[in-house]
Design a protein around this motif. Structure first.
Motif, PDB file in Angstrom:
ATOM      1  N   SER A   1      64.384  59.268 -97.387  1.00 32.95           N
ATOM      2  CA  SER A   1      64.502  59.476 -98.835  1.00 32.95           C
ATOM      3  C   SER A   1      65.891  59.985 -99.239  1.00 32.95           C
ATOM      4  O   SER A   1      66.250  59.953-100.403  1.00 32.95           O
ATOM      5  CB  SER A   1      63.422  60.438 -99.322  1.00 32.95           C
ATOM      6  OG  SER A   1      63.616  61.727 -98.777  1.00 32.95           O
ATOM      7  N   HIS A   2      66.658  60.446 -98.265  1.00 32.02           N
ATOM      8  CA  HIS A   2      68.007  60.933 -98.542  1.00 32.02           C
ATOM      9  C   HIS A   2      69.084  59.920 -98.156  1.00 32.02           C
ATOM     10  O   HIS A   2      70.265  60.252 -98.075  1.00 32.02           O
ATOM     11  CB  HIS A   2      68.251  62.257 -97.823  1.00 32.02           C
ATOM     12  CG  HIS A   2      67.455  63.391 -98.400  1.00 32.02           C
ATOM     13  ND1 HIS A   2      67.802  64.021 -99.568  1.00 32.02           N
ATOM     14  CD2 HIS A   2      66.312  63.976 -97.977  1.00 32.02           C
ATOM     15  CE1 HIS A   2      66.900  64.959 -99.834  1.00 32.02           C
ATOM     16  NE2 HIS A   2      65.984  64.949 -98.888  1.00 32.02           N
ATOM     17  N   GLY A   3      68.672  58.685 -97.886  1.00 34.43           N
ATOM     18  CA  GLY A   3      69.632  57.634 -97.611  1.00 34.43           C
ATOM     19  C   GLY A   3      70.006  57.438 -96.160  1.00 34.43           C
ATOM     20  O   GLY A   3      70.988  56.760 -95.848  1.00 34.43           O
ATOM     21  N   TRP A   4      69.237  58.010 -95.249  1.00 37.18           N
ATOM     22  CA  TRP A   4      69.497  57.854 -93.821  1.00 37.18           C
ATOM     23  C   TRP A   4      68.472  56.910 -93.206  1.00 37.18           C
ATOM     24  O   TRP A   4      67.355  56.799 -93.679  1.00 37.18           O
ATOM     25  CB  TRP A   4      69.420  59.202 -93.101  1.00 37.18           C
ATOM     26  CG  TRP A   4      70.422  60.190 -93.573  1.00 37.18           C
ATOM     27  CD1 TRP A   4      70.208  61.227 -94.438  1.00 37.18           C
ATOM     28  CD2 TRP A   4      71.799  60.239 -93.228  1.00 37.18           C
ATOM     29  NE1 TRP A   4      71.362  61.920 -94.648  1.00 37.18           N
ATOM     30  CE2 TRP A   4      72.364  61.333 -93.910  1.00 37.18           C
ATOM     31  CE3 TRP A   4      72.616  59.468 -92.411  1.00 37.18           C
ATOM     32  CZ2 TRP A   4      73.705  61.669 -93.797  1.00 37.18           C
ATOM     33  CZ3 TRP A   4      73.945  59.818 -92.306  1.00 37.18           C
ATOM     34  CH2 TRP A   4      74.475  60.904 -92.989  1.00 37.18           C
ATOM     35  N   ARG A   5      68.867  56.271 -92.124  1.00 38.62           N
ATOM     36  CA  ARG A   5      67.936  55.456 -91.332  1.00 38.62           C
ATOM     37  C   ARG A   5      67.870  56.094 -89.945  1.00 38.62           C
ATOM     38  O   ARG A   5      68.742  55.881 -89.101  1.00 38.62           O
ATOM     39  CB  ARG A   5      68.430  54.010 -91.227  1.00 38.62           C
ATOM     40  CG  ARG A   5      67.432  53.103 -90.509  1.00 38.62           C
ATOM     41  CD  ARG A   5      67.916  51.677 -90.452  1.00 38.62           C
ATOM     42  NE  ARG A   5      69.271  51.522 -89.942  1.00 38.62           N
ATOM     43  CZ  ARG A   5      69.591  51.520 -88.645  1.00 38.62           C
ATOM     44  NH1 ARG A   5      68.670  51.682 -87.727  1.00 38.62           N
ATOM     45  NH2 ARG A   5      70.849  51.369 -88.270  1.00 38.62           N
ATOM     46  N   PRO A   6      66.836  56.918 -89.690  1.00 33.85           N
ATOM     47  CA  PRO A   6      66.779  57.628 -88.411  1.00 33.85           C
ATOM     48  C   PRO A   6      66.528  56.692 -87.241  1.00 33.85           C
ATOM     49  O   PRO A   6      65.713  55.786 -87.315  1.00 33.85           O
ATOM     50  CB  PRO A   6      65.620  58.611 -88.580  1.00 33.85           C
ATOM     51  CG  PRO A   6      64.914  58.223 -89.813  1.00 33.85           C
ATOM     52  CD  PRO A   6      65.748  57.279 -90.584  1.00 33.85           C
ATOM     53  N   ILE A   7      67.262  56.941 -86.173  1.00 30.12           N
ATOM     54  CA  ILE A   7      67.062  56.260 -84.898  1.00 30.12           C
ATOM     55  C   ILE A   7      66.667  57.358 -83.925  1.00 30.12           C
ATOM     56  O   ILE A   7      67.489  58.195 -83.560  1.00 30.12           O
ATOM     57  CB  ILE A   7      68.342  55.556 -84.426  1.00 30.12           C
ATOM     58  CG1 ILE A   7      68.805  54.541 -85.476  1.00 30.12           C
ATOM     59  CG2 ILE A   7      68.132  54.907 -83.077  1.00 30.12           C
ATOM     60  CD1 ILE A   7      70.184  53.979 -85.220  1.00 30.12           C
ATOM     61  N   GLU A   8      65.404  57.378 -83.512  1.00 27.53           N
ATOM     62  CA  GLU A   8      64.906  58.468 -82.679  1.00 27.53           C
ATOM     63  C   GLU A   8      65.100  58.163 -81.198  1.00 27.53           C
ATOM     64  O   GLU A   8      64.766  57.085 -80.724  1.00 27.53           O
ATOM     65  CB  GLU A   8      63.428  58.715 -82.966  1.00 27.53           C
ATOM     66  CG  GLU A   8      62.899  59.932 -82.252  1.00 27.53           C
ATOM     67  CD  GLU A   8      61.479  60.266 -82.658  1.00 27.53           C
ATOM     68  OE1 GLU A   8      60.746  60.773 -81.804  1.00 27.53           O
ATOM     69  OE2 GLU A   8      61.118  60.016 -83.819  1.00 27.53           O
ATOM     70  N   VAL A   9      65.653  59.129 -80.488  1.00 27.18           N
ATOM     71  CA  VAL A   9      65.810  59.067 -79.041  1.00 27.18           C
ATOM     72  C   VAL A   9      65.087  60.283 -78.484  1.00 27.18           C
ATOM     73  O   VAL A   9      65.398  61.412 -78.833  1.00 27.18           O
ATOM     74  CB  VAL A   9      67.301  59.097 -78.632  1.00 27.18           C
ATOM     75  CG1 VAL A   9      67.441  59.105 -77.123  1.00 27.18           C
ATOM     76  CG2 VAL A   9      68.048  57.927 -79.241  1.00 27.18           C
TER      77      VAL A   9
ATOM     78  N   ALA B   1      73.010  56.197 -75.515  1.00 25.62           N
ATOM     79  CA  ALA B   1      74.162  55.294 -75.584  1.00 25.62           C
ATOM     80  C   ALA B   1      73.830  54.062 -76.417  1.00 25.62           C
ATOM     81  O   ALA B   1      74.651  53.608 -77.229  1.00 25.62           O
ATOM     82  CB  ALA B   1      74.593  54.893 -74.173  1.00 25.62           C
ATOM     83  N   GLU B   2      72.634  53.510 -76.236  1.00 26.47           N
ATOM     84  CA  GLU B   2      72.210  52.349 -77.030  1.00 26.47           C
ATOM     85  C   GLU B   2      72.110  52.705 -78.514  1.00 26.47           C
ATOM     86  O   GLU B   2      72.524  51.923 -79.376  1.00 26.47           O
ATOM     87  CB  GLU B   2      70.867  51.827 -76.531  1.00 26.47           C
ATOM     88  CG  GLU B   2      70.933  51.149 -75.184  1.00 26.47           C
ATOM     89  CD  GLU B   2      69.564  50.783 -74.636  1.00 26.47           C
ATOM     90  OE1 GLU B   2      68.563  50.881 -75.389  1.00 26.47           O
ATOM     91  OE2 GLU B   2      69.499  50.402 -73.463  1.00 26.47           O
ATOM     92  N   ALA B   3      71.568  53.881 -78.809  1.00 26.59           N
ATOM     93  CA  ALA B   3      71.431  54.315 -80.205  1.00 26.59           C
ATOM     94  C   ALA B   3      72.805  54.493 -80.854  1.00 26.59           C
ATOM     95  O   ALA B   3      73.011  54.099 -82.005  1.00 26.59           O
ATOM     96  CB  ALA B   3      70.635  55.616 -80.282  1.00 26.59           C
TER      97      ALA B   3
END
Length: 93
Positions: free
Chosen positions: A4-12, A25-27
């Motif tokens: 909702s704050h304009g981020w696209r989380p990538i979880e590791v 490293a991939e993220a």
């Protein structure tokens, strides 16, 4: 909430350091590629709306406070496997 704050989380997340290193490293590589694409599109005027910027969220196991103190006193810092084996024999740190 991050979305909702304009981020696209990538979880590791994980426990094994080797697997975590590779996943992180991939993220990061994916994030850098996405950021470059956002910048390229913005310079060309392709995007009409705000982009969702990538954000890497790193989730790792946290040690109890008494384990942190024990590890700080140990100059050879134990690996996760050593801590797990020690905890199974001796109970929690």
């Amino acid at each position: 909430m991050l979305r909702s704050h304009g981020w696209r989380p990538i979880e590791v997340s994980g426990f094994d350091p080797a697997e975590m290193h590779e996943a992180y490293a991939e993220a990061l590589a994916s994030s850098v590629a996405d950021i470059r694409q956002i910048q390229t599109d913005a310079r060309r005027g392709v995007r009409g709306t705000a982009a969702d910027w990538p954000m890497v969220v790193l989730r790792t196991p946290m040690l109890p406070r008494n384990c942190r103190a024990a590890n700080a006193a140990n100059p050879n810092r134990r690996s996760l496997a050593q801590r797990q084996n020690w905890s199974q024999v001796n109970g929690p740190c």
